[in-house]
Design an enzyme around this catalytic site. Structure first.
Site, short mmCIF file in Angstrom:
data_model
loop_
_atom_site.label_atom_id
_atom_site.label_comp_id
_atom_site.label_asym_id
_atom_site.label_seq_id
_atom_site.Cartn_x
_atom_site.Cartn_y
_atom_site.Cartn_z
N THR A 1 0.85 -1.18 0.00
CA THR A 1 0.00 0.00 0.00
C THR A 1 0.89 1.24 0.00
O THR A 1 1.76 1.38 0.86
CB THR A 1 -0.90 0.00 1.26
OG1 THR A 1 -1.39 -1.32 1.44
CG2 THR A 1 -2.04 0.96 1.11
N GLU B 1 -6.91 4.71 10.54
CA GLU B 1 -5.56 4.18 10.76
C GLU B 1 -4.61 5.15 10.10
O GLU B 1 -4.65 5.36 8.88
CB GLU B 1 -5.41 2.78 10.14
CG GLU B 1 -4.00 2.23 10.40
CD GLU B 1 -3.76 0.85 9.80
OE1 GLU B 1 -4.70 0.03 9.72
OE2 GLU B 1 -2.61 0.60 9.38
N HIS C 1 1.99 0.80 9.14
CA HIS C 1 2.72 0.74 7.87
C HIS C 1 4.17 1.16 8.05
O HIS C 1 4.45 2.30 8.40
CB HIS C 1 2.07 1.58 6.76
CG HIS C 1 2.36 0.98 5.40
ND1 HIS C 1 3.57 1.10 4.79
CD2 HIS C 1 1.60 0.19 4.60
CE1 HIS C 1 3.55 0.44 3.65
NE2 HIS C 1 2.36 -0.14 3.51
#
Ligand code: PXP
Length: 403
Positions: A258, A308, A348
């Site tokens: 992502t 998030e 991430h």
């Protein structure tokens, strides 16, 4: 000591500003501990500009509002029967001014309020920046130091750690067989103490397969978070499987992972529709976004339960300065989202070196970590890798405000 926090009469901002008293009280408690003032009392009253201007005029002869005013209780008269040494005095803070200053300085409202509370309390105990330049500098340094020790520590609640097991499936798909199995891996993560399992069911099914999600739904004992794009086929599958929550992410066919947050401003209609459908099935939705105020507002408007925050840029920063800038953006975004009534996760790119500052942000509920843990697992085993990460995340609390 207690700092009694309340709204003053006639605060017009009561509905406009979302002030989270438990969060501020927790920070006030730490402040008092740091100042060794556990046995004292003070009141903090949040006002609007009009009331503040009134006090400013009456007690200081000055026109207009100001951010903070302190009224020390003053020394007891010698013949006072009861010496009110526990009573430090009152602090008045204008919410309107604090919010304006927060906006101008790129801070969250709670960040600015805490700075003003620290300033006010130092005045109550005798610090005065107007006495001399030297004292002003000393007071300012002390304020900064106290703020650091209060803001970037968490003493009680610690963030949950959810492990993303996509890359176990990546290895399996390399040979197209059965091993290693992400379902088995998820069980090991839970045995090692993980608080949740995350999988990303991509449209191209490059790692996680439908079978994995179906089985995980039956086996995960903690919480299953399904990452997915807003495509109809995946939405239908999520509604059939009913994970504990879904996280909507952007998806590009050629990307390795992502690449950025989902643009909620651009995709508001599509995102709102998916959230509405999930809501009917009681599935809370988290939106994976960049730490930008416009995205937070759009996430709130779309009806998300969580955001998030994308920590990728913080993790990829090449210089200390850049990392610091990215950290500030995340800190502000976390608090802004929280002030807006959203629950806040982050993830991430987090690894064993960069996770602790993020884990110490007290409004963040859960961290989602995959690559770093699975990579380490190759060398030291999955349970050890999860335990090591858990101990870092949990010890972020013990960076706590030591006296
Ligand atoms: N959060 C989201 C939304 C993600 O897409 C990913 C990667 O799949 C992660 C967290 C975990 O990132 P990493 O694998 O870099 O820890």
């Amino acid at each position: 000591m207690a700092l009694h926090l309340r709204f003053g009469e006639g605060v017009s901002g009561r509905g406009v500003y979302r002030v989270h008293f438990p969060l501020l009280k927790e920070r006030c408690r730490r402040l008092l501990r740091l100042l060794h003032l556990e046995d004292s009392e003070a009141s903090i009253i949040l006002l609007d500009d009009a009331r503040m201007a009134d006090y400013n005029q009456r007690f200081r002869g000055k026109e207009g509002s100001t951010n903070v005013l302190s009224f020390p209780a003053g020394p007891a008269e010698e013949d006072d029967f009861i010496i009110p040494e526990a009573e430090l005095g009152d602090i008045l803070i204008s919410l309107d001014t604090a919010a304006r200053e927060a906006g101008e300085q790129g801070l969250s409202l709670h960040h600015r309020l805490m700075e003003l509370i620290i300033h006010g309390v130092l005045h109550l105990i005798g610090y005065d920046h107007e006495r001399s330049e030297e004292e002003a500098l000393r007071m300012w340094d002390y304020e900064k130091d106290l703020f650091q020790r209060i803001q970037y520590t968490r003493e009680h609640a610690m963030p949950y750690l959810a492990i993303n097991v996509d890359h176990i499936a990546t290895i399996r798909q390399a040979r197209g067989g059965m091993e290693p199995d992400p379902v088995f891996a998820a069980g090991l993560c839970e045995l090692a103490g993980a608080d949740g399992i995350v999988v990303h069911l991509r449209e191209d099914r490059r790692h996680i397969q439908d079978r994995d999600v179906r089985l995980l739904r039956q086996t995960v004992k903690t919480k299953l978070n399904l990452e997915m794009a807003t495509e109809a086929e995946i939405v239908d599958l999520a509604l059939e499987i009913v994970p504990d929550m879904v996280t909507l992410v952007p998806e590009k066919r050629k990307e390795l992972t992502t690449e950025g947050g989902l643009d909620i401003v651009e995709n508001a209609k599509k995102v709102t529709k998916v959230i509405d459908r999930m809501r009917k099935a009681d599935i809370p939705v988290s939106l994976f976004i960049d730490p930008a105020p416009a995205q937070i507002r759009a996430a709130k408007d779309a009806g998300a339960t969580f955001v998030e925050l994308h920590t990728g840029r913080y993790c990829e920063a090449r210089t200390h300065k850049e990392q610091e800038e990215q950290f500030r953006l995340l800190e502000r975004a976390a608090e802004t989202a929280y002030e807006a009534g959203l629950r806040v996760n982050a993830g991430h790119g987090l690894d064993y070196r960069n996770v602790q500052p993020i884990a110490s942000l007290s409004v963040i509920e859960e961290l989602s970590i995959g690559h770093a843990v699975i990579s380490r697992a190759m060398l030291i085993g999955l349970e050890n890798a999860v335990r090591e990460m858990l101990s870092l995340v949990r010890s972020a609390e013990t960076l706590s405000a030591e006296d």
